[in-house]
Design an enzyme around this catalytic site. Sequence first.
Site, PDB file in Angstrom:
ATOM      1  N   SER A 120       0.878  -1.076  -0.039  1.00  0.00           N
ATOM      2  CA  SER A 120       0.186   0.075   0.061  1.00  0.00           C
ATOM      3  C   SER A 120       1.023   1.302   0.141  1.00  0.00           C
ATOM      4  CB  SER A 120      -0.875   0.097   1.185  1.00  0.00           C
ATOM      5  OG  SER A 120      -1.796  -0.884   1.140  1.00  0.00           O
ATOM      6  N   HIS A 141      -1.118  -2.863  -7.300  1.00  0.00           N
ATOM      7  CA  HIS A 141      -2.048  -2.289  -6.020  1.00  0.00           C
ATOM      8  C   HIS A 141      -3.371  -2.634  -6.131  1.00  0.00           C
ATOM      9  CE1 HIS A 141      -2.917   0.830  -3.039  1.00  0.00           C
ATOM     10  NE2 HIS A 141      -2.607  -0.259  -2.176  1.00  0.00           N
ATOM     11  N   GLU A 153      -3.827   0.205  -8.988  1.00  0.00           N
ATOM     12  CA  GLU A 153      -2.769   1.166  -9.380  1.00  0.00           C
ATOM     13  C   GLU A 153      -1.444   0.391  -9.697  1.00  0.00           C
ATOM     14  OE1 GLU A 153      -2.605   5.143  -6.442  1.00  0.00           O
ATOM     15  OE2 GLU A 153      -2.041   3.124  -5.593  1.00  0.00           O
ATOM     16  N   ASN A 191      -3.514   6.093  -1.422  1.00  0.00           N
ATOM     17  CA  ASN A 191      -3.312   6.084  -0.042  1.00  0.00           C
ATOM     18  C   ASN A 191      -2.636   7.529   0.316  1.00  0.00           C
ATOM     19  OD1 ASN A 191      -4.719   3.808   0.868  1.00  0.00           O
ATOM     20  ND2 ASN A 191      -2.907   2.466  -0.078  1.00  0.00           N
TER      21      ASN A 191
END
Length: 292
Positions: A120, A141, A153, A191
């Site tokens: 992450s 991701h 991602e 994130n």
Amino acid sequence: MAELQRIGVVGAGQMGAGIAHVSALAGYDVVVFDVSHERALQGIGGITANLDRQLAGGKITAGERDAALSRITAADGVGDLAEADLVIEAATEDEAVKRRIFAQVCDVLRPEALLATNTSSISITRLAASTDRPERFLGIHFMNPVPVMKLVELVRGIATADETYETARAYVARLGKAMTVSEDFPAFIVNRILMPMINEAIYTLYEGVGSVENIDASMRLGANHPMGPLQLADFIGLDTCLSIMQVLHDGLSDSKYRPCPLLVKYVEAGWLGRKTGRGFYDYRGETPVPTR
Ligand SMILES: CC(=O)CC(=O)SCCNC(=O)CCNC(=O)[C@H](O)C(C)(C)COP(=O)(O)OP(=O)(O)OC[C@H]1O[C@@H](n2cnc3c(N)ncnc32)[C@H](O)[C@@H]1OP(=O)(O)O
Ligand SMILES: NC(=O)C1=CN([C@@H]2O[C@H](COP(=O)(O)OP(=O)(O)OC[C@H]3O[C@@H](n4cnc5c(N)ncnc54)[C@H](OP(=O)(O)O)[C@@H]3O)[C@@H](O)[C@H]2O)C=CC1
């Protein structure tokens, strides 16, 4: 570009199980490896429940469910990853754990196979440099819950080869997911934006501005978020949220990313959210009850 057929997944938690689930539905053969065969089987149990949920919702047919399950096996040991064309690591968000896993996996993996991480937040370039194949390494991701969320991602490290990236793009496209590309900076795009918002919600609780229920209702009803930020933190896992904030804080050296001390306290208590039965809510009864 390499044609993938066999996907190895390391970590049979919520993300690893989700990645195995969508890969098998897309027709890939999948091997799931965790700390033990039992833990891997437990992950496959969760996949079965989620496939059943999709079947009940009319999203897939019984034939598709059965075919997907028949393509997934639980590894007895890391040696079962030897035939994988691509291994995706989805273990705990801890750099030391991930490095140990890469050392184990690279020992058995064919030289031409690709290695990816679902991290992450951690630097793809740094993780890649700890392996024997930085040019065949990248970040893929996924978002939680993987079978439902549309986005993946992709993150290239400094050494990631074009062919590796193109193979990963083709894999994500075959899963039917949308894709964005992020440069390799702490916590990438989603994130970098989402986790400070969650951390701020925890500060809002810590400073007594609002109760758990009022903070979550405010963001659900006032900003149309599908889950309140504290409910989402419990869903992601408070250990994962804290690790991401630490990577942002260390990597960008800016006090605006300081993890809220209340988040640290919950993690120290082992109250990690849904996965341990308790976080900002207690999930052990019929309905979730706020813990503060
Ligand atoms: C931390 C990181 O590195 C990056 C991240 O992932 S950050 C987290 C990103 N994720 C989010 O922000 C999630 C926010 N929450 C949501 O979008 C929604 O609350 C949710 C999709 C999780 C649940 O939606 P909901 O409407 O409240 O609940 P629910 O009705 O149970 O589920 C909606 C559908 O998803 C399905 N579903 C939910 N979880 C599922 C799973 N794990 N597997 C399969 N299907 C699932 C349900 O079966 C349901 O399907 P139908 O529409 O066919 O009935
Ligand atoms: N949660 C989220 O919303 C998202 C998480 N991610 C990332 O995905 C990764 C996994 O997260 P998540 O699934 O939530 O975490 P979980 O805690 O649900 O699962 C992690 C799994 O990894 C296993 N594991 C730990 N150490 C090893 C090891 N040495 N070898 C093999 N398996 C190991 C754990 O086993 P055990 O339980 O026995 O320790 C557990 O089954 C993390 O990097 C996280 O940042 C990415 C997107 C979203």
